[in-house]
Design a protein around this motif. Sequence first.
Motif, PDB file in Angstrom:
ATOM      1  N   LYS A 316       0.831  -1.207   0.000  1.00 57.20           N
ATOM      2  CA  LYS A 316       0.000   0.000   0.000  1.00 57.20           C
ATOM      3  C   LYS A 316       0.865   1.256   0.000  1.00 57.20           C
ATOM      4  O   LYS A 316       0.575   2.233  -0.698  1.00 57.20           O
ATOM      5  N   ALA A 317       1.932   1.240   0.799  1.00 57.42           N
ATOM      6  CA  ALA A 317       2.820   2.398   0.878  1.00 57.42           C
ATOM      7  C   ALA A 317       3.513   2.637  -0.456  1.00 57.42           C
ATOM      8  O   ALA A 317       3.672   3.792  -0.881  1.00 57.42           O
ATOM      9  N   TYR A 318       3.896   1.555  -1.129  1.00 53.63           N
ATOM     10  CA  TYR A 318       4.562   1.725  -2.425  1.00 53.63           C
ATOM     11  C   TYR A 318       3.579   2.244  -3.467  1.00 53.63           C
ATOM     12  O   TYR A 318       3.933   3.111  -4.290  1.00 53.63           O
ATOM     13  N   ASP A 319       2.354   1.750  -3.445  1.00 57.72           N
ATOM     14  CA  ASP A 319       1.332   2.269  -4.370  1.00 57.72           C
ATOM     15  C   ASP A 319       1.115   3.760  -4.138  1.00 57.72           C
ATOM     16  O   ASP A 319       0.954   4.544  -5.093  1.00 57.72           O
ATOM     17  N   SER A 320       1.129   4.178  -2.882  1.00 58.53           N
ATOM     18  CA  SER A 320       0.984   5.596  -2.530  1.00 58.53           C
ATOM     19  C   SER A 320       2.168   6.399  -3.057  1.00 58.53           C
ATOM     20  O   SER A 320       2.008   7.518  -3.569  1.00 58.53           O
ATOM     21  N   PHE A 321       3.356   5.817  -2.937  1.00 59.27           N
ATOM     22  CA  PHE A 321       4.566   6.460  -3.457  1.00 59.27           C
ATOM     23  C   PHE A 321       4.464   6.675  -4.966  1.00 59.27           C
ATOM     24  O   PHE A 321       4.800   7.753  -5.488  1.00 59.27           O
ATOM     25  N   ILE A 322       3.980   5.672  -5.685  1.00 61.13           N
ATOM     26  CA  ILE A 322       3.844   5.767  -7.142  1.00 61.13           C
ATOM     27  C   ILE A 322       2.817   6.844  -7.513  1.00 61.13           C
ATOM     28  O   ILE A 322       3.044   7.653  -8.438  1.00 61.13           O
ATOM     29  N   ARG A 323       1.689   6.873  -6.801  1.00 67.43           N
ATOM     30  CA  ARG A 323       0.668   7.899  -7.080  1.00 67.43           C
ATOM     31  C   ARG A 323       1.236   9.297  -6.862  1.00 67.43           C
ATOM     32  O   ARG A 323       0.985  10.213  -7.654  1.00 67.43           O
ATOM     33  N   ASN A 324       2.013   9.460  -5.823  1.00 67.19           N
ATOM     34  CA  ASN A 324       2.607  10.758  -5.528  1.00 67.19           C
ATOM     35  C   ASN A 324       3.583  11.174  -6.623  1.00 67.19           C
ATOM     36  O   ASN A 324       3.654  12.358  -6.998  1.00 67.19           O
ATOM     37  N   CYS A 325       4.332  10.231  -7.135  1.00 66.00           N
ATOM     38  CA  CYS A 325       5.265  10.527  -8.233  1.00 66.00           C
ATOM     39  C   CYS A 325       4.499  10.995  -9.470  1.00 66.00           C
ATOM     40  O   CYS A 325       4.915  11.949 -10.156  1.00 66.00           O
ATOM     41  N   ARG A 326       3.389  10.350  -9.757  1.00 69.89           N
ATOM     42  CA  ARG A 326       2.602  10.722 -10.931  1.00 69.89           C
ATOM     43  C   ARG A 326       1.982  12.107 -10.769  1.00 69.89           C
ATOM     44  O   ARG A 326       1.949  12.891 -11.725  1.00 69.89           O
ATOM     45  N   ILE A 327       1.489  12.385  -9.565  1.00 68.02           N
ATOM     46  CA  ILE A 327       0.898  13.697  -9.298  1.00 68.02           C
ATOM     47  C   ILE A 327       1.930  14.799  -9.506  1.00 68.02           C
ATOM     48  O   ILE A 327       1.638  15.860 -10.072  1.00 68.02           O
ATOM     49  N   ASN A 328       3.152  14.543  -9.062  1.00 70.78           N
ATOM     50  CA  ASN A 328       4.221  15.530  -9.168  1.00 70.78           C
ATOM     51  C   ASN A 328       5.018  15.422 -10.470  1.00 70.78           C
ATOM     52  O   ASN A 328       6.029  16.108 -10.638  1.00 70.78           O
ATOM     53  N   LYS A 329       4.530  14.542 -11.359  1.00 70.73           N
ATOM     54  CA  LYS A 329       5.146  14.346 -12.678  1.00 70.73           C
ATOM     55  C   LYS A 329       6.641  14.058 -12.564  1.00 70.73           C
ATOM     56  O   LYS A 329       7.474  14.653 -13.250  1.00 70.73           O
ATOM     57  N   LYS A 330       6.965  13.109 -11.667  1.00 72.98           N
ATOM     58  CA  LYS A 330       8.351  12.674 -11.491  1.00 72.98           C
ATOM     59  C   LYS A 330       8.439  11.173 -11.756  1.00 72.98           C
ATOM     60  O   LYS A 330       7.508  10.421 -11.468  1.00 72.98           O
ATOM     61  N   LYS A 331       9.574  10.758 -12.293  1.00 70.70           N
ATOM     62  CA  LYS A 331       9.770   9.333 -12.541  1.00 70.70           C
ATOM     63  C   LYS A 331      10.118   8.636 -11.236  1.00 70.70           C
ATOM     64  O   LYS A 331      11.020   9.063 -10.508  1.00 70.70           O
ATOM     65  N   ALA A 332       9.417   7.553 -10.949  1.00 77.50           N
ATOM     66  CA  ALA A 332       9.665   6.806  -9.710  1.00 77.50           C
ATOM     67  C   ALA A 332      11.086   6.278  -9.651  1.00 77.50           C
ATOM     68  O   ALA A 332      11.717   6.238  -8.587  1.00 77.50           O
ATOM     69  N   THR A 333      11.628   5.915 -10.810  1.00 75.88           N
ATOM     70  CA  THR A 333      12.975   5.339 -10.845  1.00 75.88           C
ATOM     71  C   THR A 333      14.073   6.368 -10.603  1.00 75.88           C
ATOM     72  O   THR A 333      15.243   6.004 -10.468  1.00 75.88           O
ATOM     73  N   ASN A 334      13.702   7.648 -10.560  1.00 77.47           N
ATOM     74  CA  ASN A 334      14.706   8.672 -10.213  1.00 77.47           C
ATOM     75  C   ASN A 334      15.057   8.618  -8.732  1.00 77.47           C
ATOM     76  O   ASN A 334      16.070   9.167  -8.300  1.00 77.47           O
ATOM     77  N   HIS A 335      14.195   7.983  -7.943  1.00 74.17           N
ATOM     78  CA  HIS A 335      14.419   7.877  -6.500  1.00 74.17           C
ATOM     79  C   HIS A 335      15.052   6.519  -6.204  1.00 74.17           C
ATOM     80  O   HIS A 335      14.405   5.475  -6.356  1.00 74.17           O
ATOM     81  N   THR A 336      16.307   6.535  -5.825  1.00 68.95           N
ATOM     82  CA  THR A 336      17.040   5.293  -5.617  1.00 68.95           C
ATOM     83  C   THR A 336      17.764   5.294  -4.268  1.00 68.95           C
ATOM     84  O   THR A 336      17.895   6.326  -3.615  1.00 68.95           O
ATOM     85  N   GLY A 337      18.212   4.099  -3.885  1.00 74.48           N
ATOM     86  CA  GLY A 337      19.036   3.960  -2.690  1.00 74.48           C
ATOM     87  C   GLY A 337      18.397   4.542  -1.439  1.00 74.48           C
ATOM     88  O   GLY A 337      17.210   4.361  -1.174  1.00 74.48           O
ATOM     89  N   LYS A 338      19.204   5.260  -0.658  1.00 74.62           N
ATOM     90  CA  LYS A 338      18.758   5.794   0.629  1.00 74.62           C
ATOM     91  C   LYS A 338      17.667   6.855   0.476  1.00 74.62           C
ATOM     92  O   LYS A 338      16.808   7.000   1.341  1.00 74.62           O
ATOM     93  N   GLU A 339      17.691   7.566  -0.659  1.00 73.93           N
ATOM     94  CA  GLU A 339      16.635   8.568  -0.893  1.00 73.93           C
ATOM     95  C   GLU A 339      15.284   7.871  -1.012  1.00 73.93           C
ATOM     96  O   GLU A 339      14.285   8.303  -0.439  1.00 73.93           O
TER      97      GLU A 339
END
Length: 377
Positions: A316-339
């Motif tokens: 659920k948390a990851y699905d929320s993360f993906i939705r937030n990326c789409r809302i902010n028009k950012k690629k999910a794969t840009n967020h890696t590692g510790k970030e």
Amino acid sequence: MKDTYSFNSTVSEEIEPVRHYKGKKHSDIVNFPIALRREILSPLTNKKLLTAPITTARIIFKILNDLSYDQFQVKRNKGQLSLFDKDFMTKHNTYARFTYKVSDIDKNLNYRQVEKGLEFLEELEKGWHKAKNLRGKTIRSYGGVISNANISKGEISFLMSSYWIEKFLKICSYNPVFFDTAWELSKMKQVLFYLWLLELPEKGTKVKLENLQEAYDYSYKDANTFNKSVLKPLRAKLDRSSNVSFNSSVKGNLINIKPYYTKDIDLNLRKETFTRQHITQKLHYWKTRHELSSNDIDILKSLINIEKSTFRLFVKAYDSFIRNCRINKKKATNHTGKEFIKLFQERIIEEYKSSAWAEMKGAQNAYPVITPTNLEI
């Protein structure tokens, strides 16, 4: 059809096996020793394996399934090595017997194919073999992987020497394989590729076309044709019927093969096996997509093991993360590692606090903590 066959015997019929394995109910997963594949079941060292009938692989999987309890007794309790040594390694030519129904090997009751599988294993690595027991005494046995194979009244039976029992028992390094995969694949070379695939690193490997064709006895004109005609159809089969499949791509004469854990499987797996495979696939997906370390995955895995419902929270948390990326028009794969771990933790907290768990007295802040720095003592 006459259903009684016997083969050239290398062992006296009078020998009394020290153990008799009668075909226990199969598990979803069996443990395949890596050393066994590399030493015995590699097409690089034995080209005849490529023409072996698929029943050869099925008999091997059945043996591993029957030995699974003994495998882990040896792995977990070193004292069991003494028990194995006492049973099998006290005199020359000591054997265990295995008995299965023909229908367990071939559902269509193709006696000739089952016979061929037994014949192949009788001849495989045939010769004198030596092993040392715990007292340093050399124990000698003669034969192939199996000996004294026969088919009678709808059953097959064969012997396996102490030398080969030990090879199958030792799983200090092994890969879990789906038992039913050997029944879903139609060719031995497909099983051999599957076993090799399990040993590839997560980043995959690049192989020259000529090396793959030499290893698996193909002769396609170019890498693209090989990929389309051989690898793509095999990938489709593994997607449906194994725990691991692969992506493949071509660049010039190089074929890039990258394994992944499957998720939509056609096999009739037990619920706990299916759940475990789904968790494994999802963790692997997050690891590769967001460049997580093995330590990051170990933390997620340990939290899931402590409380099974944690996995649903993570999803659920990851699905929320993906939705937030789409809302902010950012690629999910840009967020890696510790970030990514930091952002994922924020979503975990958010999802937890909106769940029923957070409403329980004293549990408002009992969310799982995945950031390594917060777990240090």
